[in-house]
Design an enzyme around this catalytic site. Structure first.
Site, PDB file in Angstrom:
ATOM      1  N   GLY A 182       0.750  -1.171  -0.264  1.00  0.00           N
ATOM      2  CA  GLY A 182       0.015  -0.264  -0.037  1.00  0.00           C
ATOM      3  C   GLY A 182       0.802   1.317   0.028  1.00  0.00           C
ATOM      4  O   GLY A 182       0.233   2.447   0.293  1.00  0.00           O
ATOM      5  N   LYS A 200       5.728  17.102  -3.648  1.00  0.00           N
ATOM      6  CA  LYS A 200       6.090  17.153  -2.254  1.00  0.00           C
ATOM      7  C   LYS A 200       6.965  18.400  -2.092  1.00  0.00           C
ATOM      8  O   LYS A 200       6.884  19.166  -0.996  1.00  0.00           O
ATOM      9  CB  LYS A 200       6.412  15.967  -1.529  1.00  0.00           C
TER      10      LYS A 200
HETATM   11  N1  HSE Z   1       3.218   6.725  -3.153  1.00  0.00           N
HETATM   12  C1  HSE Z   1       3.825   7.615  -1.971  1.00  0.00           C
HETATM   13  C2  HSE Z   1       4.917   6.990  -1.582  1.00  0.00           C
HETATM   14  C3  HSE Z   1       2.711   7.665  -0.871  1.00  0.00           C
HETATM   15  O1  HSE Z   1       5.466   6.080  -1.905  1.00  0.00           O
HETATM   16  O2  HSE Z   1       5.481   7.840  -0.737  1.00  0.00           O
HETATM   17  C4  HSE Z   1       2.958   8.778   0.202  1.00  0.00           C
HETATM   18  O3  HSE Z   1       2.865   9.920  -0.392  1.00  0.00           O
END
Ligand code: HSE
Length: 406
Positions: A182, A200
């Site tokens: 997940g 981000k």
């Molecule tokens: N897909 C993102 C990660 C989830 O792997 O960091 C969290 O933002």
């Protein structure tokens, strides 16, 4: 009693409902109010789920219900999520989200609407999963002029790089594990090619430097070009390969922001941020350096940050928390290719070409000294050069990898 609605019942949305239920007592205590999930908006069939009785497919039910004061948006993307967020804010409801794409691309506009309506738009979970980083920047570090922020911002790619280092396992197999756990986005290309980390670092740069940084406008490189040879040669230099998002102020007051794989020293704290963990380093003129570390992805860590924002929204009903940034002027963000750095190079070109372009360099590897290497392969580190200077110097060379050295 405060009623909330959860939009999108995927990994994060269902994690939010579970944490709300599991920690109901402490959450009510911390919010000084009972909080109840009144609706879950999703197009899926939730039959069999303990939350099935809260399901509606119609967002306008939430929009028009004055009892709903906080909306949790965990749909993801910037289309439906954008429309529903805007409508919820305009209806006078606070919105909490983990949606970095939406915050990075439309955050300025949505925060302006929140301001006008005297409600909150909170997004702690959009960066660093469960790590507190938005609130520290917007509250705890506000006495500082912040001049740099960088870190490991994507759990999926950090998990893949870590397992390439520790197990030498094939990329595709590790990615499948990350998806099963997940961590990965619905489309893992956003993770692998650096776009998730770009969103981000742009949110962090918006907050640290006060002006919007568009993820589409910055230089972004993911990890699909990283090979096991690169990992071995980095090791020989006393480094590890990590995907970093980085933004910092330049001497002339502008900033640069980018995402790229870096060789970072094994003695740095960040080099020990392994697996799905994220690590973020902030530098402020009064504080000096400060690092935030924790679970950067996954259902419950992300839900932890979302639910904390729900509590904050409940505690600040009708009292808007100031979070925001201005639109930026053209040229505010300098292209990272125009900023000097040291580079690691892996090449199939011979010593003569290397010498002509760079003079004497310290070789990290030469043909025949590493069994996995491609034919005629050399690796070395350069002095400080901009990306464009490097491209000009290596235009007639066969470059297999080029990564920044931090
Ligand atoms: N897909 C993102 C990660 C989830 O792997 O960091 C969290 O933002």
């Amino acid at each position: 009693m405060v009623n909330i609605a959860i939009l999108g019942f995927g990994t994060v949305g269902s994690g939010v409902a579970e944490v709300m239920e599991e920690n109901a007592q402490s959450i009510s205590h911390n919010a000084a109010e009972d909080i109840r999930v009144k609706y879950i908006v999703d197009i899926r069939d939730l039959s069999g789920s303990p939350f099935a009785d809260k399901l509606t497919r119609d967002f306008s039910v939430v929009e028009n219900d004055p009892e709903v004061q906080v909306v949790v948006e965990t749909i993801g993307g910037a289309t439906v999520a954008y429309e529903y967020t805007k409508r919820a804010l305009l209806a006078g409801k606070s919105v909490v989200t983990s949606n970095k794409e939406l915050v990075a691309t439309r955050g300025h506009e949505l925060l302006e609407i929140a301001k006008r309506k005297n409600v909150n738009y909170l997004f702690e979970a959009s960066v660093g999963g469960g790590i507190p980083i938005i609130r520290p920047i917007t509250q705890c570090l506000t006495a500082n002029e912040l001049d740099e922020i960088y870190g490991i911002l994507n759990g999926t790619t950090n998990y893949i790089l870590t397992r390439m280092i520790t197990d030498g396992a094939p990329f595709a197999e590790i990615l499948k594990d990350a998806q099963r756990l997940g961590y990965a986005e619905a489309d893992p290309t956003a993770d692998i090619e650096g776009l998730d980390a770009a969103r981000k670092i742009c949110i962090l740069a918006d907050l640290c430097f006060g002006k919007s940084v568009d993820p589409e406008s910055i230089s972004v490189e993911g990890i699909s070009g990283v090979t096991l040879e690169d990992i071995e040669y980095a090791r020989r230099l006393g480094c590890k390969l990590k995907l970093l998002g980085r933004a910092y102020r330049l001497p002339d007051g502008h900033i640069t922001a980018y995402v790229a794989p870096h060789l970072i020293s094994k003695t740095s704290l960040l080099s020990n941020v392994d697996g799905v963990m994220n690590g973020i380093v902030v530098h402020g003129n009064a504080l000096g350096e400060c690092m935030f570390y924790g679970a950067g992805a996954g259902k419950r860590p992300t839900a932890s940050a979302v639910v904390a924002d729900v509590i904050d929204a409940v505690k600040h009903m009708k009292a808007r928390k100031y979070i925001g940034w201005e639109e930026s002027e053209p040229g505010w963000v300098v292209n990272a290719e125009d900023v000097k750095t040291r580079w690691y190079i892996r090449t199939g070109s011979g010593l003569e070409k290397i010498g002509r372009a760079f003079g004497d360099v310290r070789l990290i590897s030469y043909p025949g000294d590493y069994p996995g290497a491609g034919p005629g392969e050399y690796a070395f580190a350069t002095p400080e050069l901009t990306g464009r200077e490097l491209s000009a110097k290596t235009s007639t060379m066969e470059i297999r990898s080029r990564f920044r050295i931090l």
